[in-house]
Design a protein around this motif. Sequence first.
Motif, PDB file in Angstrom:
ATOM      1  N   SER A   1       9.884 -50.125  43.903  1.00 44.70           N
ATOM      2  CA  SER A   1      10.982 -49.946  44.732  1.00 44.70           C
ATOM      3  C   SER A   1      10.539 -49.798  46.120  1.00 44.70           C
ATOM      4  N   VAL A   2      11.661 -50.036  47.140  1.00 45.10           N
ATOM      5  CA  VAL A   2      11.226 -49.916  48.281  1.00 45.10           C
ATOM      6  C   VAL A   2      12.072 -48.829  48.967  1.00 45.10           C
ATOM      7  N   PRO A   3      11.421 -48.094  49.936  1.00 42.98           N
ATOM      8  CA  PRO A   3      11.906 -46.774  50.143  1.00 42.98           C
ATOM      9  C   PRO A   3      13.146 -46.905  51.139  1.00 42.98           C
ATOM     10  N   PHE A   4      13.941 -48.013  51.164  1.00 45.64           N
ATOM     11  CA  PHE A   4      15.157 -48.277  51.942  1.00 45.64           C
ATOM     12  C   PHE A   4      15.784 -49.396  51.564  1.00 45.64           C
TER      13      PHE A   4
ATOM     14  N   VAL B   1      14.968 -47.656  63.206  1.00 48.20           N
ATOM     15  CA  VAL B   1      14.429 -46.643  62.546  1.00 48.20           C
ATOM     16  C   VAL B   1      12.883 -47.280  61.845  1.00 48.20           C
ATOM     17  N   LEU B   2      11.846 -46.407  62.130  1.00 43.42           N
ATOM     18  CA  LEU B   2      10.714 -46.882  62.012  1.00 43.42           C
ATOM     19  C   LEU B   2      10.387 -46.860  60.351  1.00 43.42           C
ATOM     20  N   VAL B   3      10.041 -47.767  59.467  1.00 44.97           N
ATOM     21  CA  VAL B   3       9.753 -47.795  58.095  1.00 44.97           C
ATOM     22  C   VAL B   3       8.536 -48.135  57.708  1.00 44.97           C
ATOM     23  N   GLU B   4       7.499 -48.918  58.460  1.00 44.93           N
ATOM     24  CA  GLU B   4       6.322 -49.323  57.885  1.00 44.93           C
ATOM     25  C   GLU B   4       5.351 -49.664  58.989  1.00 44.93           C
TER      26      GLU B   4
ATOM     27  N   ASN C   1       7.079 -42.117  57.145  1.00 47.48           N
ATOM     28  CA  ASN C   1       8.248 -41.487  57.310  1.00 47.48           C
ATOM     29  C   ASN C   1       9.187 -41.912  58.306  1.00 47.48           C
ATOM     30  N   GLN C   2      10.355 -42.147  57.852  1.00 45.30           N
ATOM     31  CA  GLN C   2      11.462 -42.776  58.647  1.00 45.30           C
ATOM     32  C   GLN C   2      11.917 -41.684  59.994  1.00 45.30           C
TER      33      GLN C   2
ATOM     34  N   THR D   1       6.675 -42.110  48.367  1.00 49.80           N
ATOM     35  CA  THR D   1       7.080 -43.551  47.793  1.00 49.80           C
ATOM     36  C   THR D   1       5.897 -44.235  47.451  1.00 49.80           C
ATOM     37  N   GLY D   2       6.045 -45.202  46.598  1.00 51.67           N
ATOM     38  CA  GLY D   2       4.763 -46.085  46.236  1.00 51.67           C
ATOM     39  C   GLY D   2       4.933 -47.194  47.288  1.00 51.67           C
ATOM     40  N   ALA D   3       3.851 -47.932  47.151  1.00 52.97           N
ATOM     41  CA  ALA D   3       3.861 -49.081  48.099  1.00 52.97           C
ATOM     42  C   ALA D   3       3.450 -50.476  47.286  1.00 52.97           C
ATOM     43  N   ALA D   4       2.159 -50.797  47.138  1.00 52.65           N
ATOM     44  CA  ALA D   4       1.695 -51.751  46.368  1.00 52.65           C
ATOM     45  C   ALA D   4       1.831 -51.450  45.005  1.00 52.65           C
ATOM     46  N   ARG D   5       1.534 -50.280  44.842  1.00 49.76           N
ATOM     47  CA  ARG D   5       1.536 -49.772  43.268  1.00 49.76           C
ATOM     48  C   ARG D   5       2.591 -48.742  43.263  1.00 49.76           C
ATOM     49  N   PRO D   6       2.988 -48.280  41.749  1.00 50.01           N
ATOM     50  CA  PRO D   6       4.292 -47.505  41.974  1.00 50.01           C
ATOM     51  C   PRO D   6       4.065 -46.076  41.885  1.00 50.01           C
ATOM     52  N   ASN D   7       2.461 -45.591  41.981  1.00 50.26           N
ATOM     53  CA  ASN D   7       2.360 -44.025  42.022  1.00 50.26           C
ATOM     54  C   ASN D   7       2.486 -44.009  43.725  1.00 50.26           C
ATOM     55  N   PRO D   8       2.698 -42.606  44.072  1.00 51.14           N
ATOM     56  CA  PRO D   8       3.036 -42.535  45.524  1.00 51.14           C
ATOM     57  C   PRO D   8       1.928 -42.670  46.139  1.00 51.14           C
ATOM     58  N   GLN D   9       2.351 -43.196  47.545  1.00 55.13           N
ATOM     59  CA  GLN D   9       0.981 -43.242  48.394  1.00 55.13           C
ATOM     60  C   GLN D   9       0.170 -41.955  48.723  1.00 55.13           C
TER      61      GLN D   9
END
Length: 555
Positions: free
Chosen positions: A146-149, A239-242, A249-250, A338-346
């Motif tokens: 999932s993507v956090p936005f 809104v900064l996202v990445e 953090n947005q 949030t996850g990024a390349a993997r599902p576990n949280p960064q």
Amino acid sequence: MDYMRWLPVLALLFVQANAIDIFLQWNVSTDNNARPSLINQSVITINEMFPGPLINATTNDVVHVNIFNNLDEPFLMTWNGIQQRLNSWQDGVSGTNCPIQPGKNWTYVFQIKDQIGSFFYFPSINFQKAGGGFGPIRVNNRDVISVPFPKPEAEFDLLIGDWFYDNYRDVRSGMDYPLGAYQGIPDTILMNGKRSYGDPVTKAYEAFNVTQGKTYRFRISNVGSVWSVNFGIQNHRMVLVETEGSYTNQITLDSLDVHVGQSYSVLVTADQNAADYLMVATPKMVSFTNESSFVAKAVLHYANSVTPPSGPLPSRPDPFDRDFSVNQAQSVRWNMTTGAARPNPQGTFNVTNVFLNQTFILHGSSAEINGVPRYVVNNVSYLTIDTPLKLADYLVNGSGIYQLDAFPVQSINLEAVYGISVVSGIHKGWIEIVFVNDLEVMDSWHFDGFGFFVVGFGAGQWTPESRQTYNLIDPVVRSTVQVYPGGWSAVYAYLDNPGMWNLRSQHLKHWYLGQELYVRVHNNDPNPAKERPPPENLLLCGKFETFAPASAPSP
């Protein structure tokens, strides 16, 4: 036959165990008709495109790029921020690869392993980046992550960079003299290779089409050579996202500082009246007027708009307001949940209680060596040789090519000297790197092969007590960090990626004139799962140009 121009850009896709292979064929050449400046000049293009084509990949995809060098000088391409996991053979810098000779081709093959985010590629030798040859890289999340936005209506790539009116070869020749090496500055700023909206000489400006009420993702990279830039959009907030593979953090911004070599993603909602609005990039730490060629303008165009841009430029900080820039940098923090390349949280991988195995304190400054202007790290100016360090490491364990750990990592030489700077990085150890900028201009530093945790910024000289100011809770992970004049920036990196890795200034003339070194992260285990063997199409050059491959040790 114009369609033939686009055929090499198209990817041939083959499904391969949850990833795909992307095949690209690029023809690198110069074009005297691109005209990004006021005069005819040689611009480096890829498949007749400037900027070059988008690499649009997904986590774990394998990218094959067959580059035909139609220039009259050697060429290398590097992939800024792509970590080349276990595979520095594909990094595309002078210490890892033999260059592609004129009239020849070579195929890079690399997996974008466990990464997402916004990046770019560019030529890494012969000052060619100042002539073009750069382009965007998108690494998308796998569908299962999932993507956090919310998914935006569309995505846009925006490459912002300073530009010289002179040919890059002429600018390169000027590096032999103090005026060019120390004082020369660019002439303008381009957006996606185009000049500014309203320029009286050309009508070719960049524009982005949007629909009222929709939200868009802009992937912004500073592909320039010298200037940090501030970017903003008239009457719109972002809104900064990445940034460079990390979800942040947005935070909502009126304007964003983007330093040389850095990339960001921002969300922009078309929430104004249907009209055209200016998108503006201006240099940091440079004096200019709103009418100056230093002010780059593109257009955010609402569907059905018949109203051209008008009114004042977007609000922005004073270009010399260091506090604004540092405060904004400190507000860019890792999204821990949030996850990024993997599902576990960064945030499951953090630096709260790490044990530091090594500390490098690297002072960047200028010097003259035998009357020649150079840039130095701890008073050592890197001497580029025609034998790649990685090749020498593999074939002869570096013998006769470089001396490991002769470079001072925590002290400054009394006199400026040339050196082939290669230092040991402890495999699977934590390293603290403190970049100290003893120059009067902005700098930025990049570490190939890794993302690092940006734990601190400070003014003046760094001391061990400076660690008390570090952010060890949620520092953002990225691969390029800015270093303010007369200040320092500190990062932590976990050296779990064996290889020969370039650590450099992203400021092009600093890099070209010696402000770099290599970190050798070595794992004695010959298992190719630990580090890839050289590719089958390995090029030999320098002292090994006629080396018999059968004499090479087993990987």
